[in-house]
Every structure is written in C-alpha cells, then in structure tokens.
Design a protein around this motif. Structure first.
Motif, PDB file in Angstrom:
ATOM      1  N   SER A 145      -8.987  40.274 -21.265  1.00 18.68           N
ATOM      2  CA  SER A 145      -8.608  39.467 -22.435  1.00 18.68           C
ATOM      3  C   SER A 145      -8.864  37.984 -22.214  1.00 18.68           C
ATOM      4  O   SER A 145      -9.055  37.236 -23.177  1.00 18.68           O
ATOM      5  CB  SER A 145      -7.129  39.694 -22.769  1.00 18.68           C
ATOM      6  N   LYS A 149     -11.010  36.786 -25.497  1.00 20.71           N
ATOM      7  CA  LYS A 149     -10.329  35.963 -26.505  1.00 20.71           C
ATOM      8  C   LYS A 149     -11.192  34.800 -26.986  1.00 20.71           C
ATOM      9  O   LYS A 149     -10.891  34.175 -28.012  1.00 20.71           O
ATOM     10  CB  LYS A 149      -8.997  35.446 -25.957  1.00 20.71           C
ATOM     11  N   TYR A 150     -12.265  34.509 -26.251  1.00 19.35           N
ATOM     12  CA  TYR A 150     -13.156  33.423 -26.658  1.00 19.35           C
ATOM     13  C   TYR A 150     -14.425  33.921 -27.346  1.00 19.35           C
ATOM     14  O   TYR A 150     -15.132  33.139 -27.989  1.00 19.35           O
ATOM     15  CB  TYR A 150     -13.560  32.590 -25.436  1.00 19.35           C
TER      16      TYR A 150
END
Length: 382
Positions: A145, A149-150
């Motif tokens: 993650s 997440k980017y």
C-alpha cells in the motif's frame, strides 16, 4: 556450523517441504556458470526418482554413464556419491554448485529460492534480512500500500521525459502530491517493497529514506522475472529512469542505483539466471569508470558474459573526452530522441581496445578536475 544471531536454527530446511527434483533442476542451471562445468558437463543431469531417494550425476567428479549420486527426498536431505564417495547435505551441495564459501551460504540460497509466501500473505520483514544476519531494519519491507497509494495520481513530468502510460504502469510509478514528487517503488527480486524513492518535480533532487540497504537489489529485476518467457540477457544502467527507458525501447534492463555494481547484485543476477549483461552506464567519464570497475566485479564472481553499449553520436573515451561534444548522455536522452535501437553492443574486450582511457588515466583526469575546482574556489572564481 555457523550461526547468525540464532536465525540459522530458527529457519532451517526441516520446516520447508522441498521438491528435491525441483531444487536439482535449479542447481543444474547454475552449474553452467561453475568453473568445472566444462570438465563435468553431465553434473546434476539424468535425475531419477526412486521414491525415498533421487539419483543424479555427481557434480564433484567427472561423471560418465549412469548417475552415481543419491540424495534423500526428505529432511535432512543427505546425499552420497557411490563413485567418488563424497557425502554431505543439500545446503553443502548448493554451496558447491554456486561456488559459495560454505554450508551456511548454501542454506541462505535455498531459503531465498524455496521459502515462498503468497503475495497477499507477505511478511512485514524481508526473508533475506532474516537469514543474512544484517541489521533487519535496513532490509525491512513495506506493505504494498505504500506504493499503490500513489499510483492513482500522475504528473506530466514523466511524460515530458518520454515515458508512456504503459511504462509508468509497469514500474508502478506514481505521484506524491504532498511532496510534489514522482514516486518510484524499489522492490527486491522477490517482489518485496524495500522503499519508495521520490524525485522532486521543482528541482533535480531525490528523496531517499535513510539507512535503507539497496546493494542487494537490481532495480527492475523483479519485473523481468515476471516475464512470460525466460530472459537471460539484460542491460545494466545506473538509474531507474534509464532502466525504464530501456524497457520502453524494447531492451530488458536493471539498475544498480549507484556508480558501480555490488557483489550482492552480481549474485542476484546469477540467481535470476542472467547469462549476459550489457553495461549501459552514463556517457561520461564516470560512466566509463563504472563500466571498467563493474566488469572487474562481475568477472571475479561469475561466468556472466559482459558486453558494453556504445552511444550513437559519440562515446566518451572513444570519440572524445570532451563531454560537451557528446550528443547523448544517458538512455533517457536516447529514448526521447528515438535512438535506443541505434545503440551498438560490443564485447567488453573490444570496448577496452577502442577506449583511449583506462582506469588509471581516468582517475588522474578526475584528480585534475578536483584540483581545478578547489583552485577556482580558492580564487573566488568557481
């Protein structure tokens, strides 16, 4: 038998259900790089499963005829050759085939290769850190993650460098809005996320986490190992963006993330089954120095064939030693110019004959440059 903080006994082969035939097949591939392979080409071939034992051709002596070496298919995986009478266990056999220092290093290899975990059950710590006894915090792994997440965000900067959406998706490139930086996940060859590198948009600067160990990682090797067909030849670059550039240009590649390849990185290449590397460092004095030193490291440790990539439009040390006269400085320059397919690959020995400079003369040039900078600084003109 060596110990490393008690980890050797915590993780041994008694807890791993091994398929001995699979292990022998893996070792047979590595045997091709062993200095005795030409003398004993049948080593680890003619494998025959007899139930509680597996017979195969012995790698300790030149084998002819029927296989003479037998190994237990269950722990402790002992073996004995009825020809040369050598005895041992699977870890010792692995150490011999891989030309490693001893049994403990053979155990490390087996644990790395055959202690597997499902992707959604990855442990918080990299198994490599556990078994080599180094500071685990430097080799710890992050949850996926921290990269994903980017990836939902992008920035036009990478498109301006010539990268396609397909390439950016391949390497999980994202954008950190808070830091205004491109994110580059760095994974081990097993797919574990070691750290996330950030490249600031507003200035040429990278943000790296402190005290993170990366000398055991070839950036991009994990993605190469996911290819549907086995890849045995790759380019070796210095930076991640050069590796991505090579990929987009149809050239499998990996990056050292530094000025020279490390011994641990060479071992990674060997374990990945890489047979040929094309050194494709920056087109400047530092790139040529990295090429010469990397060849020394690779040739000392392995039988990997080493070539060198020559740049179109002039190569430092061959066509000129004036960097201002060179048209292209790295693989990304060539990608943007559409010239990656126009590079020339030559054997390392040919490269050395073409070079007007050697490591000693390059070191002297760098020394003079340093003295000139210091003199200008002292005169207030630098």
């Amino acid at each position: 038998m060596p110990e490393t903080n008690g980890v050797y006994h915590m993780l041994d082969l008694s807890s791993i259900p091994l398929d001995v035939e699979e292990v022998l097949e893996e070792l047979r591939l590595h045997w091709q790089d062993h200095p005795d392979a030409a003398y004993n080409p049948l080593a680890l071939t003619k494998v025959k499963n007899l139930g509680t034992n597996v017979m195969f051709c012995c790698p300790y002596h030149a084998q002819t005829g029927s296989p003479s070496c037998g190994m237990m298919t269950e722990y402790p995986y002992g073996f004995q050759c009825f020809g040369c009478e050598v005895t041992g266990n699977l870890a010792q056999l692995a150490a011999h085939v891989l030309d490693l220092p001893g049994e403990f290093q053979g155990m490390q290899f087996l644990l790395r290769e055959f202690l597997s975990t499902a992707a959604d059950e990855r442990p918080p710590l990299d198994i490599d850190a556990l078994i080599d006894g180094t500071d685990a915090s430097k080799r710890r792994s992050l949850p996926d993650s921290e990269a994903t997440k980017y990836t939902a965000y992008s920035h036009p900067y990478m498109a301006s460098r010539g990268f396609s959406p397909r390439t950016l998706a391949k390497y999980e490139i994202g954008y950190d809005k808070e830091r205004n930086a491109i994110t580059i996940p760095v994974r081990t060859s097993k797919g574990l996320l070691r750290f996330v590198k950030r490249r600031l948009i507003d200035r040429k600067m990278f943000l790296n986490e402190k005290d993170i160990y990366k000398k055991d990682i070839i950036y991009g090797l994990y993605y190469i190992l996911q290819a549907p067909r086995r890849i045995t030849e790759i380019d070796i670059n210095e930076s991640e963006t050069d590796t991505m550039s090579c990929y987009q240009g149809g050239r499998p590649a990996g990056a050292t993330m530094g000025k020279i390849i490390s011994e641990e990185q060479v071992k990674e290449l060997m374990q990945a089954g890489i047979k040929t590397v094309n050194l494709f460092f920056d087109n400047d004095i530092y790139g040529v120095l990295a090429t010469l030193r990397s060849f020394n490291t690779i040739s000392k440790m392995s039988a990997i064939r080493v070539n060198v990539v020559l740049y179109p439009g002039g190569h430092w040390g061959i066509d000129t030693v004036n960097e201002d006269e060179l048209l292209y400085k790295d693989a990304n320059n060539l990608l943007k110019a559409g010239l990656l397919k126009q590079v020339t690959v030559v054997p390392f020995d040919t490269f050395v004959l073409m070079q007007t400079q050697n490591e000693k003369s390059i070191t002297e040039i760098l020394g003079r440059k340093k003295n000139d900078r210091e003199q200008r600084a002292g005169n207030g003109t630098g």
